[in-house]
Write a protein that holds these residues in place. Structure first.
Motif, mmCIF file in Angstrom:
data_model
loop_
_atom_site.group_PDB
_atom_site.id
_atom_site.type_symbol
_atom_site.label_atom_id
_atom_site.label_comp_id
_atom_site.label_asym_id
_atom_site.label_seq_id
_atom_site.Cartn_x
_atom_site.Cartn_y
_atom_site.Cartn_z
ATOM 1 N N LEU A 243 0.869 -1.176 0.000
ATOM 2 C CA LEU A 243 0.000 0.000 0.000
ATOM 3 C C LEU A 243 0.905 1.225 0.000
ATOM 4 C CD1 LEU A 243 -2.771 1.377 0.207
ATOM 5 C CD2 LEU A 243 -2.552 1.227 2.705
ATOM 6 N N THR A 244 0.794 2.049 -1.045
ATOM 7 C CA THR A 244 1.571 3.278 -1.096
ATOM 8 C C THR A 244 0.588 4.446 -1.073
ATOM 9 O OG1 THR A 244 3.334 4.472 -2.257
ATOM 10 C CG2 THR A 244 1.741 3.299 -3.623
ATOM 11 N N ARG A 245 1.118 5.652 -1.128
ATOM 12 C CA ARG A 245 0.191 6.800 -1.016
ATOM 13 C C ARG A 245 0.645 7.957 -1.882
ATOM 14 N NH1 ARG A 245 4.147 10.122 1.277
ATOM 15 N NH2 ARG A 245 4.646 9.667 3.463
ATOM 16 N N ARG B 161 -4.117 10.907 0.374
ATOM 17 C CA ARG B 161 -4.157 11.625 1.656
ATOM 18 C C ARG B 161 -3.980 13.111 1.364
ATOM 19 N NH1 ARG B 161 0.840 10.319 4.656
ATOM 20 N NH2 ARG B 161 -0.115 8.295 5.021
ATOM 21 N N SER C 36 -8.880 10.579 5.787
ATOM 22 C CA SER C 36 -7.561 10.681 5.168
ATOM 23 C C SER C 36 -7.170 12.141 4.894
ATOM 24 C CB SER C 36 -7.491 9.853 3.878
ATOM 25 O OG SER C 36 -6.147 9.578 3.543
ATOM 26 N N ASP D 23 1.244 7.209 8.098
ATOM 27 C CA ASP D 23 1.758 6.049 7.364
ATOM 28 C C ASP D 23 1.619 4.772 8.194
ATOM 29 O OD1 ASP D 23 2.415 7.379 5.024
ATOM 30 O OD2 ASP D 23 4.472 7.794 5.640
ATOM 31 N N GLN E 119 -2.407 4.172 8.844
ATOM 32 C CA GLN E 119 -3.092 3.772 7.608
ATOM 33 C C GLN E 119 -2.436 2.551 6.949
ATOM 34 O OE1 GLN E 119 -3.059 7.755 5.571
ATOM 35 N NE2 GLN E 119 -5.274 7.642 5.803
ATOM 36 N N VAL F 164 0.426 2.114 5.554
ATOM 37 C CA VAL F 164 1.221 2.333 4.342
ATOM 38 C C VAL F 164 2.558 1.623 4.524
ATOM 39 C CG1 VAL F 164 2.480 4.102 3.026
ATOM 40 C CG2 VAL F 164 0.106 4.515 3.762
ATOM 41 N N ASP F 165 2.917 0.763 3.572
ATOM 42 C CA ASP F 165 4.195 0.057 3.725
ATOM 43 C C ASP F 165 5.171 0.338 2.586
ATOM 44 O OD1 ASP F 165 2.822 -1.370 1.842
ATOM 45 O OD2 ASP F 165 2.782 -3.260 2.942
ATOM 46 N N VAL G 78 6.632 4.011 0.722
ATOM 47 C CA VAL G 78 6.588 5.462 0.558
ATOM 48 C C VAL G 78 7.420 5.818 -0.674
ATOM 49 C CG1 VAL G 78 7.217 7.680 1.589
ATOM 50 C CG2 VAL G 78 6.285 5.853 3.036
ATOM 51 N N PRO H 132 7.982 1.404 6.876
ATOM 52 C CA PRO H 132 7.691 1.184 5.456
ATOM 53 C C PRO H 132 8.985 1.114 4.650
ATOM 54 C CG PRO H 132 7.196 3.457 6.085
ATOM 55 C CD PRO H 132 7.559 2.731 7.343
#
Ligand SMILES: [Zn+2]
Length: 292
Positions: free
Chosen positions: A15-17, A51, A94, A206, A209, A211-212, A214, A240
């Motif tokens: 999961l990235t953002r 986000r 978010s 991160d 949520q 997030v693993d 970045v 992450p």
């Protein structure tokens, strides 16, 4: 397959953002980052979370957020988590300004460990006392560490960064190590105006949520060690993975900036450019994303 994706190939369905700050309009630098984020997520079978990073309440504006959401839709960058409609609907978990309780809970974790303290140093005092590293970053010397100031409104809140190295394997740059205590010293997590800082808010987000991965520009490389440290202090066992990509360049010496209207997506739209035309300035090929 580009080299950086090979370096990240151990990640399964990460999961990235994509996390713009609504302190200006969407610009070509964001598009480059988005191409990396969505491109790498697709290559790894991962997902993208959107986000809105409006932690700085003095500089963020609702009209910028609305413009960013419109431009993302126009460019057809579609988040898997928190689509643009989730932000337009009002309160959204978010959007950082809607997450105050999350940050307050995180502070309590640090506070229970005796890691947070109040700091009433002025900017001028910090500059005068700073002894930054060779990169020129200002290092906070820890003047208020033992003063016992309460965590009140009107003063800064800092978290202790004790000596020690943080090592990580960057997706593009390979193995790196940083020394947060020598780079920045005790990290400001909330400023005297009550704004949560970038470093604190994104580290909490991160983690919370999940997030693993970045993916961001190399202008943020120096933040990575301190974010890994802060995440661990908050209780995150596995930080992450990080990939820091090159920044889009206008000329070799000049980074594109938000204030440069020529790079604003809404300006390009108004001038008749197509979404495909804007996105095709960047293409994923060879061993890196090439900037055309
Ligand atoms: Zn201080």
């Amino acid at each position: 397959m580009p080299a950086e994706i090979l370096r990240l190939a151990h990640l399964t369905s990460p999961l990235t953002r994509f996390a713009p700050a609504p302190t200006g309009w969407l610009h070509l630098g964001h598009v480059l980052n988005a191409e990396y984020v969505w491109g790498i997520a697709a290559a790894l079978g991962g997902r993208v979370l959107l986000r809105i990073e409006d932690h700085d309440r003095t500089r963020s504006r609702p009209e910028y957020e609305a413009g960013i959401l419109d431009d993302l839709d126009w460019l057809e960058f579609r988040p898997d988590l928190f689509p643009t409609s989730a932000f337009r609907a009002g309160r959204c978990e978010s959007r950082q300004s809607d997450r105050d309780e999350v940050y307050r809970s995180a502070v309590e974790v640090l506070r229970a460990r005796g890691l947070v303290y109040g700091c009433d140093c002025s900017r001028a005092e910090i500059v005068a006392a700073s002894d930054g590293d060779t990169s020129g970053e200002r290092r906070y010397t820890g003047r208020c560490r033992e003063r016992g100031l309460p965590l009140a409104d009107g003063i800064g809140w800092r978290v202790r960064m004790d000596p020690g190295v943080e090592a990580f394997d960057d997706g593009r740059l390979g193995p790196l190590s940083q020394h947060p205590a020598e780079q920045c010293g005790d990290l400001l997590i909330r400023d005297r105006h009550g704004n949560w800082t970038y470093q604190f808010a994104v580290t909490v987000d991160d983690w919370q949520q999940q997030v693993d991965l970045v993916i961001r520009g190399e202008d943020l490389l120096a933040s990575t060690g301190r974010q890994i440290r802060l995440a661990r202090l908050l209780g995150r066992e596995h930080p992450p993975a990080f990939l820091h990509h090159r920044l889009v360049m206008q000329s070799p010496a000049q980074k594109l900036s938000k204030s440069d209207g020529a790079t604003g997506i809404r300006t390009l739209r108004a001038a008749g450019h197509t979404a495909l035309g804007v996105r095709s300035r960047f293409s994923m090929s060879g061993s890196d994303l090439d900037v055309r």
